[in-house]
Design a protein around this motif. Structure first.
Motif, PDB file in Angstrom:
ATOM      1  N   GLN A 191       0.815  -1.124  -0.012  1.00 17.24           N
ATOM      2  CA  GLN A 191      -0.018   0.075  -0.130  1.00 17.24           C
ATOM      3  C   GLN A 191       0.940   1.354   0.151  1.00 17.24           C
ATOM      4  N   LEU A 192       2.086   1.156   0.874  1.00 18.14           N
ATOM      5  CA  LEU A 192       2.929   2.156   0.596  1.00 18.14           C
ATOM      6  C   LEU A 192       3.471   2.646  -0.554  1.00 18.14           C
ATOM      7  N   SER A 193       3.896   1.468  -1.214  1.00 17.66           N
ATOM      8  CA  SER A 193       4.306   1.726  -2.365  1.00 17.66           C
ATOM      9  C   SER A 193       3.714   2.394  -3.414  1.00 17.66           C
ATOM     10  N   LEU A 194       2.320   1.906  -3.396  1.00 18.18           N
ATOM     11  CA  LEU A 194       1.196   2.421  -4.348  1.00 18.18           C
ATOM     12  C   LEU A 194       0.953   3.950  -4.136  1.00 18.18           C
ATOM     13  N   ARG A 195       1.055   4.634  -2.906  1.00 13.21           N
ATOM     14  CA  ARG A 195       0.826   5.871  -2.610  1.00 13.21           C
ATOM     15  C   ARG A 195       2.092   6.751  -2.812  1.00 13.21           C
ATOM     16  N   CYS A 196       3.178   6.050  -2.921  1.00 15.18           N
ATOM     17  CA  CYS A 196       4.605   6.718  -3.123  1.00 15.18           C
ATOM     18  C   CYS A 196       4.767   6.574  -4.744  1.00 15.18           C
ATOM     19  N   HIS A 197       3.760   6.425  -5.585  1.00 13.50           N
ATOM     20  CA  HIS A 197       4.018   6.362  -6.914  1.00 13.50           C
ATOM     21  C   HIS A 197       4.799   5.316  -7.496  1.00 13.50           C
ATOM     22  N   GLY A 198       4.703   4.161  -6.863  1.00 12.65           N
ATOM     23  CA  GLY A 198       5.441   2.768  -7.292  1.00 12.65           C
ATOM     24  C   GLY A 198       6.878   2.994  -6.777  1.00 12.65           C
ATOM     25  N   MET A 199       7.246   3.694  -5.540  1.00 15.46           N
ATOM     26  CA  MET A 199       8.686   3.678  -5.133  1.00 15.46           C
ATOM     27  C   MET A 199       8.754   2.193  -4.744  1.00 15.46           C
ATOM     28  N   ALA A 200      10.172   1.619  -4.892  1.00 14.13           N
ATOM     29  CA  ALA A 200      10.487   0.422  -4.358  1.00 14.13           C
ATOM     30  C   ALA A 200      10.511   0.243  -2.793  1.00 14.13           C
ATOM     31  N   GLU A 201       9.965  -0.853  -2.367  1.00 15.88           N
ATOM     32  CA  GLU A 201       9.911  -1.110  -0.919  1.00 15.88           C
ATOM     33  C   GLU A 201      11.395  -0.930  -0.176  1.00 15.88           C
ATOM     34  N   GLN A 202      12.523  -1.362  -1.037  1.00 15.77           N
ATOM     35  CA  GLN A 202      13.901  -1.140  -0.404  1.00 15.77           C
ATOM     36  C   GLN A 202      13.877   0.449  -0.258  1.00 15.77           C
ATOM     37  N   THR A 203      13.561   1.243  -1.267  1.00 14.84           N
ATOM     38  CA  THR A 203      13.739   2.588  -1.209  1.00 14.84           C
ATOM     39  C   THR A 203      13.100   3.282  -0.107  1.00 14.84           C
ATOM     40  N   ILE A 204      11.745   2.773  -0.261  1.00 11.97           N
ATOM     41  CA  ILE A 204      10.892   3.028   1.132  1.00 11.97           C
ATOM     42  C   ILE A 204      11.242   2.802   2.430  1.00 11.97           C
ATOM     43  N   ARG A 205      11.736   1.620   2.656  1.00 14.82           N
ATOM     44  CA  ARG A 205      12.538   1.309   3.900  1.00 14.82           C
ATOM     45  C   ARG A 205      13.698   2.436   4.015  1.00 14.82           C
ATOM     46  N   ARG A 206      14.433   2.835   3.223  1.00 15.07           N
ATOM     47  CA  ARG A 206      15.675   3.580   3.366  1.00 15.07           C
ATOM     48  C   ARG A 206      15.170   4.970   3.768  1.00 15.07           C
ATOM     49  N   HIS A 207      13.944   5.444   3.189  1.00 14.55           N
ATOM     50  CA  HIS A 207      13.690   7.129   3.527  1.00 14.55           C
ATOM     51  C   HIS A 207      12.716   6.927   4.952  1.00 14.55           C
ATOM     52  N   MET A 208      12.340   5.853   5.195  1.00 16.27           N
ATOM     53  CA  MET A 208      11.499   5.877   6.444  1.00 16.27           C
ATOM     54  C   MET A 208      12.830   5.748   7.464  1.00 16.27           C
ATOM     55  N   ALA A 209      13.635   5.081   7.733  1.00 14.47           N
ATOM     56  CA  ALA A 209      14.846   5.358   8.431  1.00 14.47           C
ATOM     57  C   ALA A 209      15.304   6.685   8.479  1.00 14.47           C
ATOM     58  N   VAL A 210      15.312   7.342   7.469  1.00 10.85           N
ATOM     59  CA  VAL A 210      15.743   8.931   7.448  1.00 10.85           C
ATOM     60  C   VAL A 210      14.605   9.636   8.453  1.00 10.85           C
ATOM     61  N   LEU A 211      13.327   9.380   8.046  1.00 11.67           N
ATOM     62  CA  LEU A 211      12.300  10.020   9.101  1.00 11.67           C
ATOM     63  C   LEU A 211      12.412   9.614  10.316  1.00 11.67           C
ATOM     64  N   VAL A 212      12.714   8.560  10.511  1.00  9.02           N
ATOM     65  CA  VAL A 212      12.825   7.853  12.144  1.00  9.02           C
ATOM     66  C   VAL A 212      14.025   8.804  12.592  1.00  9.02           C
ATOM     67  N   ALA A 213      15.206   8.760  12.019  1.00 12.87           N
ATOM     68  CA  ALA A 213      16.384   9.409  12.578  1.00 12.87           C
ATOM     69  C   ALA A 213      16.148  10.897  12.573  1.00 12.87           C
ATOM     70  N   ALA A 214      15.155  11.449  11.847  1.00  9.00           N
ATOM     71  CA  ALA A 214      15.263  13.096  12.110  1.00  9.00           C
ATOM     72  C   ALA A 214      14.098  13.102  13.039  1.00  9.00           C
ATOM     73  N   GLY A 215      13.507  12.044  13.707  1.00 11.22           N
ATOM     74  CA  GLY A 215      12.556  12.226  14.774  1.00 11.22           C
ATOM     75  C   GLY A 215      11.138  12.942  14.499  1.00 11.22           C
ATOM     76  N   LEU A 216      10.905  12.630  13.077  1.00  8.19           N
ATOM     77  CA  LEU A 216       9.610  12.805  12.473  1.00  8.19           C
ATOM     78  C   LEU A 216       8.514  11.919  12.745  1.00  8.19           C
ATOM     79  N   VAL A 217       8.922  10.665  12.906  1.00  9.88           N
ATOM     80  CA  VAL A 217       8.122   9.288  12.873  1.00  9.88           C
ATOM     81  C   VAL A 217       8.924   8.507  13.926  1.00  9.88           C
ATOM     82  N   ILE A 218       7.796   7.788  14.621  1.00 10.72           N
ATOM     83  CA  ILE A 218       8.632   6.840  15.587  1.00 10.72           C
ATOM     84  C   ILE A 218       7.808   5.186  15.243  1.00 10.72           C
ATOM     85  N   ARG A 219       8.791   4.393  15.139  1.00  4.55           N
ATOM     86  CA  ARG A 219       8.373   3.013  14.883  1.00  4.55           C
ATOM     87  C   ARG A 219       7.825   2.431  16.192  1.00  4.55           C
ATOM     88  N   LYS A 220       6.690   1.939  15.845  1.00  2.00           N
ATOM     89  CA  LYS A 220       5.961   0.919  17.063  1.00  2.00           C
ATOM     90  C   LYS A 220       5.735  -0.189  16.514  1.00  2.00           C
TER      91      LYS A 220
END
Length: 420
Positions: free
Chosen positions: A87-116
């Motif tokens: 679902q995330l890949s579809l709403r990111c305009h077809g972004m690869a899952e590996q790329t999504i994980r990499r950018h998600m890690a950036v958001l977590v490191a920047a303190g904008l998102v928390i993994r639960k």
């Protein structure tokens, strides 16, 4: 901090103090606090240079926000979204899952998102019998609500900095224009002073400003240009005070020393009364032989100015583009052609030294004709400055005749252009 309020990542992902700090901050949300999710997203887009996040990381965050069902992030609601990777890949305009994980890690490191993360690392929610979410595992958007004031403050700072540097660049553009036109006016009026040297200083200051310069570099350059402009204005004010402005019309004719003969206006009238083509061909200065096997003319002293060889109408027929750059937006006299030559010299990025050498060796009138020809053919000449220097060296050796260049351009113009 309440027991159980800290969550650690699933699997091999390590826990960091930064993650802990984000979770602690998220616990400090005031009861009843809320903010429009797209408003805070726009503020993040503005503040991204200070938060060290990329456009693609913001694309992933945009997708996460789209899974939050309400328009506002509220402290009283569950702020956890739990989309699948598909679902995330579809709403990111077809972004690869590996790329999504990499950018998600950036958001977590920047303190904008928390993994639960759930016990098995899956994302899901447990709901009560009435359909309300009791507990959810996925990504918590709580940091956006907790840091809303900070994010908006950073966005305001970026916006203010951008406006400041835009204002500096506007002032720089105006100062550059002022200096350029004042110097060209001084050169065309042949006022006392080394205006070519001042023009050289002007270009040296501009050359030191790098592309994409920051506010500090632009401000420093602007200070130097302001000082140079003030110096130029003071020199011109002194000149105005020492001249009799009431006789400006007649004195300007005599004051322009850039010509080599005081009688060139009379010569112009005399030549224009004749046939331009015959006058040009019969002149010893414009030998039409341009073939390499033709005998080269011997160097000779310049006894005539360009106005005694070519009618101005012939020059303007061959080079109509230069007309718009005269002092009053047109060229009617040789003085105005010389002034227009100084303007197009700067536009062609010809160095002051190359322009000065051409005037000294060819004579100012001939140099202005050459510059008009170069400007007419600027689309086919890679380096106008180098081309002018080459012609100047040939003219110094007596190997260059303006007539061939001028007549070739004149032949490409119809009779309508000659009287336009």
């Amino acid at each position: 901090m309440e027991s159980g309020s800290v969550t650690t990542p699933f699997g091999r992902r390590p826990m960091t103090l930064g993650m802990l700090a984000s979770q602690v901050t998220s616990q400090k949300i005031e009861p009843g606090a809320s903010i429009d999710k797209w408003k805070i997203y726009r503020a993040l887009c503005e503040a991204k240079p200070l938060l060290d996040i990329s456009d693609r990381a913001l694309t992933v965050l945009n997708a996460l926000l789209s899974f939050y069902p309400k328009g506002e992030l509220a402290a009283d609601d569950s702020l956890v979204v739990f989309p699948s990777n598909t679902q995330l890949s579809l709403r990111c305009h077809g972004m690869a899952e590996q790329t999504i994980r990499r950018h998600m890690a950036v958001l977590v490191a920047a303190g904008l998102v928390i993994r639960k993360d759930s016990p098995n690392g899956k994302r899901y929610a447990r709901k009560s019998r009435n359909g309300e979410i009791r507990e959810a595992f996925g990504f918590s958007l709580a940091p956006l609500l907790a840091r809303a004031c900070e994010i908006e403050r950073l966005a305001a700072k970026v916006s203010a900095d951008r406006l400041y540097i835009q204002t500096l660049k506007e002032r720089l553009t105006l100062t550059r224009r002022d200096i350029s036109k004042l110097v060209h006016a001084a050169i065309s009026e042949e006022l006392p002073g080394d205006w070519q040297a001042i023009n050289g200083r002007f270009h040296d200051i501009l050359d030191q400003l790098p592309r994409g310069a920051g506010a500090h570099a632009v401000a420093s350059t602007l200070d130097l240009l302001d000082a140079l402009r003030n110096e130029i204005v003071k020199r011109l004010e002194i000149q105005i005070k020492t001249e009799n402005l009431s006789a400006n019309g007649s004195q300007n004719e005599r004051h322009i020393q850039i010509t080599e003969s005081e009688s060139y206006l009379d010569s112009e009238v005399a030549v224009e009364a004749g046939t331009p083509e015959l006058t040009a061909v019969n002149s010893p200065m414009i030998d039409p032989a341009i073939d390499g096997d033709a005998e080269r003319p011997q160097p000779q002293a310049r006894t005539n100015t360009a106005s005694t060889i070519f009618p101005l109408s012939l020059v303007l027929q061959a080079c109509p583009e230069v007309r718009s750059y005269g002092p009053a937006g047109t060229v009617r006299t040789w003085q105005e052609l010389i002034a227009a030559g100084a303007v197009v010299s700067s536009m062609l990025q010809i160095s002051p030294s190359a322009y000065k050498d051409a005037c000294r060796i060819m004579g100012p009138q001939a140099a202005s004709v050459v510059l008009a020809c170069i400007f007419e053919r600027s689309g086919t000449i890679n380096s106008a400055g180098g081309y002018l220097r080459g012609l100047t060296r040939r003219a110094q050796r007596g190997e260059f005749a303006i007539g061939s260049m001028l007549m070739a351009l004149a032949r490409t113009r119809g009779p309508h252009d000659a009287h336009h």
